[in-house]
Motif scaffolding. Structure first.
Motif, mmCIF file in Angstrom:
data_model
loop_
_atom_site.group_PDB
_atom_site.id
_atom_site.type_symbol
_atom_site.label_atom_id
_atom_site.label_comp_id
_atom_site.label_asym_id
_atom_site.label_seq_id
_atom_site.Cartn_x
_atom_site.Cartn_y
_atom_site.Cartn_z
ATOM 1 N N ARG A 9 -69.372 -1.131 -15.470
ATOM 2 C CA ARG A 9 -70.174 -0.158 -16.212
ATOM 3 C C ARG A 9 -69.763 -0.046 -17.678
ATOM 4 N NH1 ARG A 9 -70.861 5.154 -12.468
ATOM 5 N NH2 ARG A 9 -68.647 5.439 -12.932
ATOM 6 N N SER A 10 -68.982 -0.997 -18.145
ATOM 7 C CA SER A 10 -68.547 -0.964 -19.534
ATOM 8 C C SER A 10 -69.540 -1.703 -20.445
ATOM 9 C CB SER A 10 -67.159 -1.607 -19.657
ATOM 10 O OG SER A 10 -66.758 -1.675 -20.999
ATOM 11 N N LYS A 11 -69.654 -1.280 -21.687
ATOM 12 C CA LYS A 11 -70.493 -1.954 -22.672
ATOM 13 C C LYS A 11 -69.714 -3.046 -23.412
ATOM 14 C CE LYS A 11 -73.470 2.063 -23.467
ATOM 15 N NZ LYS A 11 -73.989 3.035 -24.470
ATOM 16 N N LYS A 12 -68.414 -3.092 -23.149
ATOM 17 C CA LYS A 12 -67.578 -4.089 -23.804
ATOM 18 C C LYS A 12 -67.592 -5.399 -23.029
ATOM 19 C CE LYS A 12 -64.479 -0.555 -25.702
ATOM 20 N NZ LYS A 12 -63.081 -0.066 -25.784
ATOM 21 N N ASN A 13 -67.077 -6.450 -23.667
ATOM 22 C CA ASN A 13 -67.046 -7.781 -23.032
ATOM 23 C C ASN A 13 -66.018 -7.851 -21.914
ATOM 24 O OD1 ASN A 13 -69.077 -8.859 -24.651
ATOM 25 N ND2 ASN A 13 -67.630 -9.421 -26.277
ATOM 26 N N ILE A 14 -64.970 -7.040 -22.014
ATOM 27 C CA ILE A 14 -63.982 -6.935 -20.937
ATOM 28 C C ILE A 14 -63.885 -5.455 -20.557
ATOM 29 C CG2 ILE A 14 -61.567 -7.210 -20.282
ATOM 30 C CD1 ILE A 14 -61.354 -9.513 -22.230
ATOM 31 N N GLY A 15 -64.078 -5.154 -19.268
ATOM 32 C CA GLY A 15 -64.071 -3.759 -18.843
ATOM 33 C C GLY A 15 -63.533 -3.579 -17.433
ATOM 34 N N PRO A 16 -63.270 -2.343 -17.049
ATOM 35 C CA PRO A 16 -62.725 -2.055 -15.712
ATOM 36 C C PRO A 16 -63.799 -2.099 -14.628
ATOM 37 C CG PRO A 16 -63.070 -0.018 -16.884
ATOM 38 C CD PRO A 16 -63.420 -1.111 -17.841
ATOM 39 N N ILE A 17 -63.377 -2.388 -13.424
ATOM 40 C CA ILE A 17 -64.277 -2.394 -12.267
ATOM 41 C C ILE A 17 -64.193 -1.012 -11.600
ATOM 42 C CG2 ILE A 17 -64.775 -3.429 -10.020
ATOM 43 C CD1 ILE A 17 -63.409 -5.986 -11.086
ATOM 44 N N THR A 18 -65.340 -0.428 -11.345
ATOM 45 C CA THR A 18 -65.411 0.890 -10.702
ATOM 46 C C THR A 18 -65.715 0.717 -9.219
ATOM 47 O OG1 THR A 18 -66.196 1.970 -12.713
ATOM 48 C CG2 THR A 18 -66.648 3.097 -10.636
ATOM 49 N N ILE A 19 -65.015 1.506 -8.385
ATOM 50 C CA ILE A 19 -65.283 1.498 -6.944
ATOM 51 C C ILE A 19 -66.019 2.776 -6.571
ATOM 52 C CG2 ILE A 19 -63.036 2.535 -6.398
ATOM 53 C CD1 ILE A 19 -63.058 0.979 -3.759
ATOM 54 N N ARG A 20 -66.960 2.631 -5.654
ATOM 55 C CA ARG A 20 -67.729 3.781 -5.161
ATOM 56 C C ARG A 20 -67.581 3.860 -3.652
ATOM 57 N NH1 ARG A 20 -74.362 4.092 -5.025
ATOM 58 N NH2 ARG A 20 -74.561 6.194 -4.090
ATOM 59 N N LEU A 21 -67.262 5.052 -3.141
ATOM 60 C CA LEU A 21 -67.184 5.312 -1.707
ATOM 61 C C LEU A 21 -68.319 6.243 -1.330
ATOM 62 C CD1 LEU A 21 -65.765 5.292 1.104
ATOM 63 C CD2 LEU A 21 -64.394 7.230 0.291
ATOM 64 N N SER A 22 -69.144 5.833 -0.383
ATOM 65 C CA SER A 22 -70.302 6.630 0.027
ATOM 66 C C SER A 22 -70.331 6.774 1.538
ATOM 67 C CB SER A 22 -71.586 5.936 -0.459
ATOM 68 O OG SER A 22 -72.721 6.655 -0.017
ATOM 69 N N PHE A 30 -66.774 8.050 -7.251
ATOM 70 C CA PHE A 30 -66.509 6.893 -8.095
ATOM 71 C C PHE A 30 -65.119 7.047 -8.715
ATOM 72 C CE2 PHE A 30 -71.045 7.390 -7.939
ATOM 73 C CZ PHE A 30 -71.604 6.117 -8.033
ATOM 74 N N VAL A 31 -64.318 5.975 -8.701
ATOM 75 C CA VAL A 31 -63.036 5.988 -9.419
ATOM 76 C C VAL A 31 -62.804 4.619 -10.053
ATOM 77 C CG1 VAL A 31 -61.997 7.710 -7.884
ATOM 78 C CG2 VAL A 31 -61.598 5.282 -7.469
ATOM 79 N N ASN A 32 -61.950 4.589 -11.055
ATOM 80 C CA ASN A 32 -61.607 3.357 -11.760
ATOM 81 C C ASN A 32 -60.522 2.616 -10.985
ATOM 82 O OD1 ASN A 32 -60.849 1.384 -13.580
ATOM 83 N ND2 ASN A 32 -60.907 2.739 -15.354
ATOM 84 N N THR A 33 -60.779 1.330 -10.655
ATOM 85 C CA THR A 33 -59.768 0.540 -9.943
ATOM 86 C C THR A 33 -58.657 0.072 -10.875
ATOM 87 O OG1 THR A 33 -60.890 -1.562 -10.331
ATOM 88 C CG2 THR A 33 -61.519 -0.317 -8.346
ATOM 89 N N GLN A 34 -58.884 0.155 -12.179
ATOM 90 C CA GLN A 34 -57.964 -0.355 -13.196
ATOM 91 C C GLN A 34 -57.799 -1.871 -13.123
ATOM 92 O OE1 GLN A 34 -54.354 1.983 -13.878
ATOM 93 N NE2 GLN A 34 -55.240 3.665 -12.670
ATOM 94 N N LEU A 35 -58.750 -2.519 -12.455
ATOM 95 C CA LEU A 35 -58.859 -3.978 -12.500
ATOM 96 C C LEU A 35 -59.862 -4.331 -13.597
ATOM 97 C CD1 LEU A 35 -59.066 -5.271 -8.800
ATOM 98 C CD2 LEU A 35 -57.156 -5.454 -10.381
ATOM 99 N N PHE A 36 -59.498 -5.236 -14.490
ATOM 100 C CA PHE A 36 -60.382 -5.595 -15.599
ATOM 101 C C PHE A 36 -60.938 -7.013 -15.404
ATOM 102 C CE2 PHE A 36 -58.089 -2.052 -17.225
ATOM 103 C CZ PHE A 36 -58.915 -1.458 -18.181
ATOM 104 N N ILE A 37 -62.150 -7.215 -15.873
ATOM 105 C CA ILE A 37 -62.806 -8.513 -15.743
ATOM 106 C C ILE A 37 -63.735 -8.736 -16.941
ATOM 107 C CG2 ILE A 37 -64.807 -7.634 -14.443
ATOM 108 C CD1 ILE A 37 -64.618 -10.177 -12.721
#
Length: 432
Positions: A9-22, A30-37
């Motif tokens: 959900r980042s507008k940058k070229n490298i951003g964090p991956i968000t996890i959603r539990l439903s 929603f929380v930030n996994t702190q994994l970047f890609i």
């Protein structure tokens, strides 16, 4: 069934991956996994990393394993009734990536109660020793269940810092609506404060209002005991069953020596000692570790002429107590609280007195029946109460009782001096 989704959900070229539990309609976090890609390696249609890059491949493996771990934890905790929150999800993510450990101190109220329960065997107790008692552990388990229900009503996961004056008011309202007694409410509020103070020692933030959140000592809601007329009925009632005969002896002894159930039922002939020619029962109370000595009365001599009754469990004793009192027609309508199996808690109401009697009421029976007859310090030395105020609250005495006690004193003095109570009163006024 719970589901896991991933987002970039980042507008940058490298951003964090968000996890959603439903899960159904009540859980969606929603929380930030702190994994970047890198954005170019994210498959927006499938919500997973592409496999065209080694780092992306590793991220995909990590996210697949994370999903499996989160769902396994969710199924276990959700089925156990543990509240699932955004903080819960963040903790599980951090735990998976080893950013925290299971021993990390959480700021969730329920987690801190569980931490006390898990460490009960090595915690310092009120006696100065190590290890919480079984009853204390049960008290924390009951607190946990109570708060889980409370949070469910609020639809909120409480943190340590949330325990403030507003929390106390909401908790009191909830407890009263559920029909809990004032004394039980205050005990649980006091336990919550204890949990928060323990968390504070471990570096968890608490509310500045916490000192004002107090579990006040309140007057007993219901003073249940066997009065002298009740004991006469029980003493005169004959029983055929050996078990009931044995329990009846324990009952009568308990009403004479005023000890808690476990202390009472632990007595044997080894507890009989002699000091300066006086025959005594000597014991060390389980609660408070206080030594108590009780002289034999003529009634005790007669009751124990063949030694102490056979030892039985506290559970059986409480069951026999009710049966004995029922057969002795101790059935006066009495207000009290009785455990309801369907609601799984005590419910306040009017019951026949025998239904409310338990082993602890024998201690109160001794104190209540002897109050005003035996000097108060002597009663306290037997029951183990540290202050007169504690004793009076325990037996439910008020200023009206003091007035009656003073009036009785005047009458006794009048009888001794052949003067009227009014004459004695006037004399005391002149002296003062």
């Amino acid at each position: 069934m719970a589901k896991i989704f991933y987002y970039y959900r980042s507008k940058k070229n490298i951003g964090p991956i968000t996890i959603r539990l439903s899960h159904k309609n009540d859980i969606d976090y929603f929380v930030n996994t702190q994994l970047f890609i890198e954005k170019t390696f994210w498959n927006f249609n499938k919500g997973i990393p592409k496999t065209t890059d080694d780092k992306a491949k590793k991220a995909k493996v990590d996210l697949t394993n994370l999903e499996r771990s989160i769902l396994e934890s969710f199924n276990a905790d959700y089925n156990d009734g543990i509240p699932i929150s955004k903080d819960w999800l963040q903790f599980k993510v951090d735990l998976f990536f080893k950013r925290v450990t299971l021993n990390s101190v959480s700021d969730i109220l329920l987690d801190n109660i569980q931490r006390i329960i898990d460490g009960a065997s090595i915690r310092r107790n009120s006696k100065g020793g190590i290890g919480l008692s079984k009853s204390r552990i049960n008290s924390y388990n009951n607190l946990k269940k109570l708060l889980m229900s409370f949070q469910k009503d609020l639809k909120k996961v409480m943190k340590i810092k949330d325990v403030n004056l507003q929390f106390a008011q909401e908790f009191k309202t909830y407890m009263k609506d559920k029909g809990y007694s004032n004394s039980y409410l205050e005990k649980k509020l006091s336990d919550i404060k204890t949990v928060c103070l323990d968390a504070q020692i471990n570096g968890i933030e608490t509310s500045i209002q916490l000192p004002k959140v107090t579990g006040l000592k309140v007057k007993n809601d219901f003073i249940i005991y066997l009065n002298e007329d009740d004991l006469v009925k029980i003493k005169s009632k004959e029983f055929k069953s050996a078990a009931h005969k044995n329990a009846k002896r324990w009952l009568l002894l308990g009403a004479m020596i005023g000890q808690r159930g476990n202390d009472l039922l632990s007595l044997t002939n080894q507890n009989i000692i002699y000091q300066h020619g006086i025959k005594l029962i000597e014991l060390v109370q389980e609660k408070g570790n206080k030594r108590v000595v009780i002289p034999f009365s003529p009634e005790m001599e007669d009751l124990l002429k063949d030694g102490f009754p056979h030892r039985i469990s506290i559970q059986k004793f409480n069951s026999y107590l009710k049966e004995i009192c029922k057969n002795a027609e101790i059935n006066e309508p009495t207000i009290g609280s009785l455990y309801n199996k369907e609601l799984k808690r005590k419910v306040v109401g009017t019951y026949e007195k025998w239904q409310l009697i338990s082993s602890h009421d024998l201690r109160r029976s001794m104190a209540s029946n002897n109050y005003g007859k035996m000097p108060t310090p002597l009663i306290m030395s037997i029951t183990g109460h540290k202050t007169e105020a504690m004793l009076l609250r325990y037996i439910g005495k008020t200023s009206d009782d003091f007035a009656q006690q003073i009036a009785d004193y005047y009458l006794r003095q009048a009888a001794l001096t052949n003067k009227s109570a009014d004459e004695l009163t006037n004399e005391m006024r002149i002296v003062n």
